[in-house]
Scaffold this motif. Structure first.
Motif, short mmCIF file in Angstrom:
data_model
loop_
_atom_site.label_atom_id
_atom_site.label_comp_id
_atom_site.label_asym_id
_atom_site.label_seq_id
_atom_site.Cartn_x
_atom_site.Cartn_y
_atom_site.Cartn_z
N GLU A 215 0.82 -1.21 0.00
CA GLU A 215 0.00 0.00 0.00
C GLU A 215 0.86 1.26 0.00
O GLU A 215 0.55 2.24 -0.70
CB GLU A 215 -0.93 -0.01 1.22
CG GLU A 215 -2.05 -1.04 1.12
CD GLU A 215 -2.90 -1.08 2.37
OE1 GLU A 215 -2.54 -0.38 3.34
OE2 GLU A 215 -3.91 -1.81 2.39
N LEU A 216 1.94 1.25 0.79
CA LEU A 216 2.84 2.41 0.82
C LEU A 216 3.51 2.62 -0.53
O LEU A 216 3.64 3.76 -1.00
CB LEU A 216 3.91 2.22 1.91
CG LEU A 216 3.42 2.29 3.36
CD1 LEU A 216 4.55 1.95 4.32
CD2 LEU A 216 2.88 3.69 3.67
N LEU A 217 3.92 1.53 -1.17
CA LEU A 217 4.55 1.63 -2.48
C LEU A 217 3.56 2.14 -3.51
O LEU A 217 3.89 2.99 -4.34
CB LEU A 217 5.11 0.27 -2.89
CG LEU A 217 5.82 0.21 -4.25
CD1 LEU A 217 7.06 1.09 -4.23
CD2 LEU A 217 6.20 -1.22 -4.61
N GLN A 218 2.34 1.63 -3.47
CA GLN A 218 1.31 2.07 -4.41
C GLN A 218 0.99 3.55 -4.23
O GLN A 218 0.83 4.29 -5.20
CB GLN A 218 0.03 1.24 -4.21
CG GLN A 218 -1.06 1.51 -5.22
CD GLN A 218 -0.67 1.07 -6.62
OE1 GLN A 218 0.11 0.15 -6.79
NE2 GLN A 218 -1.20 1.76 -7.62
N HIS A 219 0.94 3.99 -2.96
CA HIS A 219 0.68 5.39 -2.66
C HIS A 219 1.81 6.28 -3.20
O HIS A 219 1.56 7.35 -3.76
CB HIS A 219 0.55 5.57 -1.15
CG HIS A 219 0.28 6.99 -0.73
ND1 HIS A 219 -0.91 7.62 -0.98
CD2 HIS A 219 1.08 7.89 -0.07
CE1 HIS A 219 -0.85 8.87 -0.51
NE2 HIS A 219 0.34 9.04 0.05
N ARG A 220 3.04 5.80 -3.04
CA ARG A 220 4.19 6.56 -3.51
C ARG A 220 4.18 6.66 -5.04
O ARG A 220 4.49 7.71 -5.61
CB ARG A 220 5.49 5.91 -3.04
CG ARG A 220 6.74 6.65 -3.46
CD ARG A 220 7.98 5.97 -2.93
NE ARG A 220 9.18 6.64 -3.39
CZ ARG A 220 10.42 6.24 -3.11
NH1 ARG A 220 10.61 5.18 -2.35
NH2 ARG A 220 11.45 6.91 -3.58
N LEU A 221 3.85 5.54 -5.70
CA LEU A 221 3.79 5.56 -7.17
C LEU A 221 2.71 6.50 -7.68
O LEU A 221 2.90 7.21 -8.68
CB LEU A 221 3.53 4.14 -7.68
CG LEU A 221 4.68 3.13 -7.52
CD1 LEU A 221 4.24 1.73 -7.95
CD2 LEU A 221 5.89 3.57 -8.33
N CYS A 222 1.57 6.52 -6.98
CA CYS A 222 0.47 7.42 -7.38
C CYS A 222 0.89 8.87 -7.23
O CYS A 222 0.57 9.71 -8.07
CB CYS A 222 -0.76 7.12 -6.53
SG CYS A 222 -1.54 5.52 -6.91
N ASN A 223 1.60 9.20 -6.14
CA ASN A 223 2.05 10.57 -5.91
C ASN A 223 3.08 10.99 -6.94
O ASN A 223 3.09 12.14 -7.39
CB ASN A 223 2.65 10.70 -4.50
CG ASN A 223 1.58 10.64 -3.43
OD1 ASN A 223 0.40 10.88 -3.68
ND2 ASN A 223 1.98 10.30 -2.20
N SER A 224 3.97 10.03 -7.32
CA SER A 224 4.99 10.36 -8.31
C SER A 224 4.40 10.60 -9.69
O SER A 224 4.90 11.38 -10.48
CB SER A 224 6.04 9.22 -8.38
OG SER A 224 5.44 8.03 -8.83
#
Length: 335
Positions: free
Chosen positions: A325-334
Protein backbone atom coordinates in the motif's frame (compact mmCIF):
# COMPACT_ATOMS: atom_id res chain seq x y z
CA UNK A 1 4.59 -38.30 -12.08
CA UNK A 2 2.66 -39.08 -8.90
CA UNK A 3 4.25 -42.53 -8.68
CA UNK A 4 7.77 -41.18 -9.31
CA UNK A 5 7.53 -38.38 -6.74
CA UNK A 6 6.00 -40.68 -4.12
CA UNK A 7 8.66 -43.36 -4.76
CA UNK A 8 11.46 -40.77 -4.46
CA UNK A 9 10.06 -39.50 -1.15
CA UNK A 10 9.51 -42.98 0.32
CA UNK A 11 12.98 -44.18 -0.76
CA UNK A 12 14.67 -41.13 0.77
CA UNK A 13 12.98 -41.60 4.15
CA UNK A 14 13.56 -45.37 4.15
CA UNK A 15 17.28 -45.07 3.31
CA UNK A 16 17.84 -42.24 5.83
CA UNK A 17 16.36 -44.37 8.60
CA UNK A 18 18.34 -47.41 7.42
CA UNK A 19 21.57 -45.36 7.61
CA UNK A 20 20.70 -44.28 11.16
CA UNK A 21 20.25 -40.60 10.24
CA UNK A 22 17.97 -38.75 12.61
CA UNK A 23 16.51 -36.04 10.33
CA UNK A 24 15.08 -37.75 7.20
CA UNK A 25 12.69 -34.83 6.68
CA UNK A 26 15.49 -32.66 5.29
CA UNK A 27 16.09 -35.17 2.49
CA UNK A 28 12.33 -35.47 1.99
CA UNK A 29 11.96 -31.69 1.65
CA UNK A 30 14.69 -31.76 -1.03
CA UNK A 31 12.57 -34.25 -2.99
CA UNK A 32 9.46 -32.04 -2.64
CA UNK A 33 11.39 -28.97 -3.83
CA UNK A 34 12.77 -30.84 -6.86
CA UNK A 35 9.34 -32.29 -7.65
CA UNK A 36 7.68 -28.85 -7.79
CA UNK A 37 9.93 -27.63 -10.63
CA UNK A 38 8.86 -27.51 -14.26
CA UNK A 39 10.96 -30.41 -15.56
CA UNK A 40 13.70 -32.87 -14.69
CA UNK A 41 16.29 -30.44 -16.08
CA UNK A 42 14.98 -27.66 -13.83
CA UNK A 43 15.02 -30.08 -10.89
CA UNK A 44 18.68 -30.95 -11.41
CA UNK A 45 19.56 -27.27 -11.72
CA UNK A 46 17.62 -26.48 -8.56
CA UNK A 47 19.28 -29.22 -6.50
CA UNK A 48 22.71 -28.04 -7.62
CA UNK A 49 21.76 -24.54 -6.43
CA UNK A 50 20.42 -26.06 -3.22
CA UNK A 51 23.66 -27.94 -2.53
CA UNK A 52 25.82 -24.91 -3.35
CA UNK A 53 23.65 -22.69 -1.13
CA UNK A 54 23.79 -25.29 1.66
CA UNK A 55 27.59 -25.28 1.71
CA UNK A 56 27.77 -21.48 1.65
CA UNK A 57 25.07 -21.26 4.33
CA UNK A 58 26.95 -23.67 6.60
CA UNK A 59 30.05 -21.46 6.40
CA UNK A 60 27.94 -18.34 7.04
CA UNK A 61 26.27 -20.02 10.02
CA UNK A 62 29.61 -20.85 11.65
CA UNK A 63 30.80 -17.30 10.97
CA UNK A 64 27.72 -15.81 12.66
CA UNK A 65 28.21 -18.02 15.72
CA UNK A 66 31.95 -17.31 15.97
CA UNK A 67 31.62 -13.55 15.57
CA UNK A 68 28.27 -12.74 17.21
CA UNK A 69 27.28 -15.81 19.26
CA UNK A 70 27.53 -13.82 22.50
CA UNK A 71 26.39 -10.47 21.08
CA UNK A 72 22.68 -10.78 20.40
CA UNK A 73 22.19 -7.27 19.01
CA UNK A 74 24.97 -7.67 16.44
CA UNK A 75 23.68 -11.15 15.59
CA UNK A 76 20.21 -9.71 14.93
CA UNK A 77 21.63 -6.92 12.74
CA UNK A 78 23.66 -9.50 10.81
CA UNK A 79 20.53 -11.59 10.22
CA UNK A 80 18.68 -8.50 8.99
CA UNK A 81 21.51 -7.56 6.63
CA UNK A 82 22.05 -11.05 5.21
CA UNK A 83 18.31 -11.64 4.81
CA UNK A 84 17.82 -8.30 3.05
CA UNK A 85 20.68 -9.05 0.65
CA UNK A 86 19.29 -12.55 -0.04
CA UNK A 87 15.79 -11.15 -0.63
CA UNK A 88 17.14 -8.52 -3.00
CA UNK A 89 19.31 -10.99 -4.94
CA UNK A 90 16.44 -13.48 -5.18
CA UNK A 91 14.86 -10.98 -7.56
CA UNK A 92 17.99 -9.62 -9.24
CA UNK A 93 20.14 -12.71 -9.86
CA UNK A 94 19.69 -15.74 -12.11
CA UNK A 95 21.07 -17.71 -9.15
CA UNK A 96 18.65 -16.16 -6.68
CA UNK A 97 17.77 -19.56 -5.19
CA UNK A 98 21.41 -19.98 -4.09
CA UNK A 99 21.18 -16.75 -2.07
CA UNK A 100 17.94 -17.83 -0.40
CA UNK A 101 19.26 -21.30 0.44
CA UNK A 102 22.51 -19.88 1.82
CA UNK A 103 20.60 -17.60 4.19
CA UNK A 104 18.11 -20.29 5.25
CA UNK A 105 20.87 -22.81 6.03
CA UNK A 106 22.89 -20.17 7.88
CA UNK A 107 19.91 -19.44 10.12
CA UNK A 108 19.20 -23.12 10.71
CA UNK A 109 22.84 -23.91 11.52
CA UNK A 110 23.18 -21.01 13.93
CA UNK A 111 19.76 -20.88 15.64
CA UNK A 112 18.74 -24.56 15.61
CA UNK A 113 22.10 -25.30 17.21
CA UNK A 114 21.35 -22.82 19.99
CA UNK A 115 24.34 -20.69 18.88
CA UNK A 116 26.61 -23.62 19.85
CA UNK A 117 29.51 -24.30 17.47
CA UNK A 118 29.74 -28.04 18.21
CA UNK A 119 26.08 -28.86 17.61
CA UNK A 120 25.88 -26.46 14.66
CA UNK A 121 28.69 -28.32 12.89
CA UNK A 122 26.80 -31.59 13.38
CA UNK A 123 23.63 -30.01 11.96
CA UNK A 124 25.51 -28.73 8.91
CA UNK A 125 26.95 -32.18 8.15
CA UNK A 126 23.53 -33.84 8.52
CA UNK A 127 21.92 -31.17 6.34
CA UNK A 128 24.40 -31.77 3.51
CA UNK A 129 24.02 -35.56 3.84
CA UNK A 130 20.24 -35.42 3.73
CA UNK A 131 20.18 -32.98 0.79
CA UNK A 132 22.51 -35.23 -1.20
CA UNK A 133 20.42 -38.31 -0.34
CA UNK A 134 17.19 -36.64 -1.50
CA UNK A 135 18.82 -35.49 -4.73
CA UNK A 136 20.29 -38.94 -5.46
CA UNK A 137 17.00 -40.74 -4.77
CA UNK A 138 15.03 -38.31 -6.92
CA UNK A 139 17.51 -38.58 -9.80
CA UNK A 140 17.66 -42.38 -9.55
CA UNK A 141 13.88 -42.83 -9.59
CA UNK A 142 13.32 -40.32 -12.41
CA UNK A 143 16.08 -41.92 -14.48
CA UNK A 144 14.77 -45.47 -14.12
CA UNK A 145 10.98 -45.07 -14.03
CA UNK A 146 9.55 -43.72 -17.33
CA UNK A 147 12.57 -41.48 -18.04
CA UNK A 148 12.00 -38.29 -20.01
CA UNK A 149 12.84 -38.37 -23.70
CA UNK A 150 15.71 -36.27 -25.02
CA UNK A 151 13.16 -33.92 -26.56
CA UNK A 152 11.59 -33.27 -23.16
CA UNK A 153 14.88 -32.48 -21.45
CA UNK A 154 15.95 -28.88 -21.05
CA UNK A 155 19.49 -27.93 -22.01
CA UNK A 156 21.72 -25.85 -19.77
CA UNK A 157 21.69 -23.08 -22.36
CA UNK A 158 17.88 -22.97 -22.31
CA UNK A 159 17.88 -22.96 -18.50
CA UNK A 160 20.33 -20.05 -18.46
CA UNK A 161 18.16 -18.06 -20.89
CA UNK A 162 15.00 -18.76 -18.85
CA UNK A 163 16.80 -17.77 -15.63
CA UNK A 164 17.88 -14.44 -17.13
CA UNK A 165 14.33 -13.77 -18.35
CA UNK A 166 13.05 -14.40 -14.81
CA UNK A 167 15.19 -11.61 -13.30
CA UNK A 168 12.92 -8.95 -11.85
CA UNK A 169 13.39 -5.20 -11.72
CA UNK A 170 15.61 -3.38 -9.26
CA UNK A 171 12.48 -1.93 -7.66
CA UNK A 172 11.16 -5.45 -7.02
CA UNK A 173 14.47 -6.40 -5.38
CA UNK A 174 14.34 -3.40 -3.05
CA UNK A 175 10.69 -4.13 -2.38
CA UNK A 176 11.50 -7.68 -1.26
CA UNK A 177 14.37 -6.53 0.94
CA UNK A 178 12.16 -3.97 2.71
CA UNK A 179 9.46 -6.56 3.28
CA UNK A 180 11.97 -8.99 4.79
CA UNK A 181 13.38 -6.37 7.17
CA UNK A 182 9.94 -5.43 8.54
CA UNK A 183 8.77 -9.05 8.74
CA UNK A 184 11.86 -9.99 10.77
CA UNK A 185 11.64 -6.97 13.11
CA UNK A 186 7.95 -7.59 13.87
CA UNK A 187 8.45 -11.36 14.33
CA UNK A 188 11.43 -11.01 16.66
CA UNK A 189 9.56 -8.34 18.66
CA UNK A 190 6.66 -10.79 19.11
CA UNK A 191 9.13 -13.51 20.18
CA UNK A 192 10.77 -11.25 22.78
CA UNK A 193 7.78 -9.42 24.25
CA UNK A 194 5.28 -12.31 24.17
CA UNK A 195 7.89 -14.73 25.57
CA UNK A 196 7.08 -17.34 22.91
CA UNK A 197 8.39 -20.74 24.11
CA UNK A 198 10.58 -23.42 22.47
CA UNK A 199 13.83 -21.48 22.30
CA UNK A 200 14.86 -20.10 18.92
CA UNK A 201 12.24 -22.01 16.90
CA UNK A 202 9.94 -19.02 16.30
CA UNK A 203 12.62 -16.55 15.09
CA UNK A 204 14.10 -19.37 12.99
CA UNK A 205 10.75 -19.95 11.27
CA UNK A 206 10.21 -16.21 10.89
CA UNK A 207 13.57 -15.70 9.16
CA UNK A 208 13.30 -18.71 6.84
CA UNK A 209 9.66 -18.12 5.89
CA UNK A 210 10.29 -14.40 5.61
CA UNK A 211 12.96 -14.77 2.92
CA UNK A 212 10.87 -17.43 1.16
CA UNK A 213 7.58 -15.48 1.12
CA UNK A 214 8.73 -11.97 0.16
CA UNK A 215 8.16 -12.71 -3.53
CA UNK A 216 4.43 -13.39 -3.00
CA UNK A 217 1.69 -10.77 -2.80
CA UNK A 218 -0.39 -10.26 0.33
CA UNK A 219 -3.51 -11.50 -1.51
CA UNK A 220 -1.95 -14.93 -1.94
CA UNK A 221 -1.40 -15.24 1.83
CA UNK A 222 -5.13 -15.78 2.50
CA UNK A 223 -5.16 -18.76 0.13
CA UNK A 224 -1.97 -20.09 1.70
CA UNK A 225 -3.42 -19.90 5.20
CA UNK A 226 -6.54 -21.73 4.05
CA UNK A 227 -4.46 -24.47 2.41
CA UNK A 228 -2.27 -24.78 5.51
CA UNK A 229 -5.26 -25.35 7.79
CA UNK A 230 -6.78 -27.84 5.34
CA UNK A 231 -3.59 -29.90 5.05
CA UNK A 232 -2.93 -29.59 8.79
CA UNK A 233 -6.34 -31.04 9.69
CA UNK A 234 -5.82 -34.06 7.42
CA UNK A 235 -2.23 -34.67 8.50
CA UNK A 236 -2.98 -34.29 12.22
CA UNK A 237 -5.72 -36.91 11.98
CA UNK A 238 -3.25 -39.31 10.39
CA UNK A 239 -0.60 -38.37 12.93
CA UNK A 240 -2.92 -39.34 15.80
CA UNK A 241 -4.71 -42.40 14.42
CA UNK A 242 -2.39 -43.98 11.84
CA UNK A 243 1.30 -43.21 12.43
CA UNK A 244 1.52 -44.67 15.99
CA UNK A 245 0.51 -48.06 14.57
CA UNK A 246 3.47 -48.17 12.14
CA UNK A 247 6.42 -50.03 13.62
CA UNK A 248 8.94 -50.59 10.81
CA UNK A 249 10.79 -48.41 8.32
CA UNK A 250 9.06 -49.86 5.27
CA UNK A 251 5.64 -49.22 6.83
CA UNK A 252 6.59 -45.59 7.41
CA UNK A 253 7.89 -45.34 3.83
CA UNK A 254 4.60 -46.81 2.58
CA UNK A 255 2.67 -44.19 4.59
CA UNK A 256 4.55 -41.34 2.90
CA UNK A 257 4.29 -42.99 -0.51
CA UNK A 258 0.49 -43.24 -0.30
CA UNK A 259 0.01 -39.68 0.97
CA UNK A 260 2.42 -38.14 -1.53
CA UNK A 261 0.85 -40.12 -4.38
CA UNK A 262 -2.63 -38.84 -3.45
CA UNK A 263 -1.42 -35.22 -3.33
CA UNK A 264 0.32 -35.37 -6.71
CA UNK A 265 -2.46 -37.39 -8.34
CA UNK A 266 -5.33 -35.15 -7.25
CA UNK A 267 -3.55 -31.82 -7.78
CA UNK A 268 -1.62 -32.47 -10.98
CA UNK A 269 -2.42 -29.31 -12.94
CA UNK A 270 0.19 -26.50 -13.31
CA UNK A 271 -2.06 -24.10 -11.40
CA UNK A 272 -2.03 -26.52 -8.44
CA UNK A 273 1.71 -26.05 -7.87
CA UNK A 274 1.29 -24.20 -4.56
CA UNK A 275 -1.16 -26.85 -3.33
CA UNK A 276 1.33 -29.64 -4.09
CA UNK A 277 4.22 -27.75 -2.54
CA UNK A 278 2.40 -26.94 0.70
CA UNK A 279 0.80 -30.37 0.93
CA UNK A 280 4.11 -32.17 0.47
CA UNK A 281 6.09 -29.99 2.86
CA UNK A 282 3.41 -30.08 5.56
CA UNK A 283 3.13 -33.85 5.22
CA UNK A 284 6.86 -34.14 5.94
CA UNK A 285 7.35 -31.39 8.53
CA UNK A 286 4.26 -31.87 10.68
CA UNK A 287 5.04 -35.56 11.09
CA UNK A 288 8.80 -35.12 11.55
CA UNK A 289 8.79 -36.62 15.06
CA UNK A 290 7.58 -39.92 13.57
CA UNK A 291 10.76 -39.98 11.46
CA UNK A 292 13.14 -39.97 14.42
CA UNK A 293 15.19 -43.11 15.04
CA UNK A 294 13.14 -43.36 18.24
CA UNK A 295 9.72 -42.08 17.12
CA UNK A 296 7.90 -39.57 19.31
CA UNK A 297 4.14 -39.08 19.01
CA UNK A 298 3.16 -35.92 20.84
CA UNK A 299 0.28 -33.90 19.41
CA UNK A 300 1.63 -30.77 21.10
CA UNK A 301 4.61 -30.61 18.73
CA UNK A 302 2.67 -30.34 15.43
CA UNK A 303 0.07 -28.08 17.05
CA UNK A 304 2.80 -25.74 18.29
CA UNK A 305 4.39 -25.70 14.85
CA UNK A 306 1.01 -24.89 13.31
CA UNK A 307 0.59 -22.00 15.75
CA UNK A 308 4.06 -20.65 14.98
CA UNK A 309 3.47 -20.93 11.23
CA UNK A 310 0.13 -19.14 11.55
CA UNK A 311 1.69 -16.26 13.51
CA UNK A 312 4.54 -15.90 11.04
CA UNK A 313 2.30 -16.05 7.95
CA UNK A 314 -0.17 -13.54 9.43
CA UNK A 315 2.79 -11.26 10.14
CA UNK A 316 4.04 -11.73 6.55
CA UNK A 317 0.57 -10.94 5.19
CA UNK A 318 0.12 -7.77 7.27
CA UNK A 319 3.62 -6.45 6.54
CA UNK A 320 3.36 -7.28 2.83
CA UNK A 321 -0.02 -5.53 2.60
CA UNK A 322 1.32 -2.44 4.39
CA UNK A 323 4.45 -2.21 2.23
CA UNK A 324 2.43 -2.77 -0.96
CA UNK A 325 0.00 0.00 0.00
CA UNK A 326 2.84 2.41 0.82
CA UNK A 327 4.55 1.63 -2.48
CA UNK A 328 1.31 2.07 -4.41
CA UNK A 329 0.68 5.39 -2.66
CA UNK A 330 4.19 6.56 -3.51
CA UNK A 331 3.79 5.56 -7.17
CA UNK A 332 0.47 7.42 -7.38
CA UNK A 333 2.05 10.57 -5.91
CA UNK A 334 4.99 10.36 -8.31
CA UNK A 335 2.57 10.09 -11.26
Amino acid sequence: MAIKVAASLALTIFLALSFGWDKPYWGAVTVIVMATTESYGHAIQKVSHRLFGTVIGAVLGFTLISCFGQQRELFFLSVLSLGAISSYMSARSANGYVYKMAFIVAIIVSLAGGLSEGYSFQLAVIRIQETLLGAVCFSLVFSLLWPESNAARVSRKQLAVQSKEAIASKREGVFRAIKFIFITIVSWALWIYLSIPDGFMFPLLAATLGVSMVEFSSKLMNKMLGLIYLWSAIILLEYVFILPMLETGWQLAAFYFINCFVIWRLFYRPEHLVVRMLGGQFLVLMTMTAQYLTPVYDINSPLQMLLFLSLVLITVKMVSQLVEELLQHRLCNSD
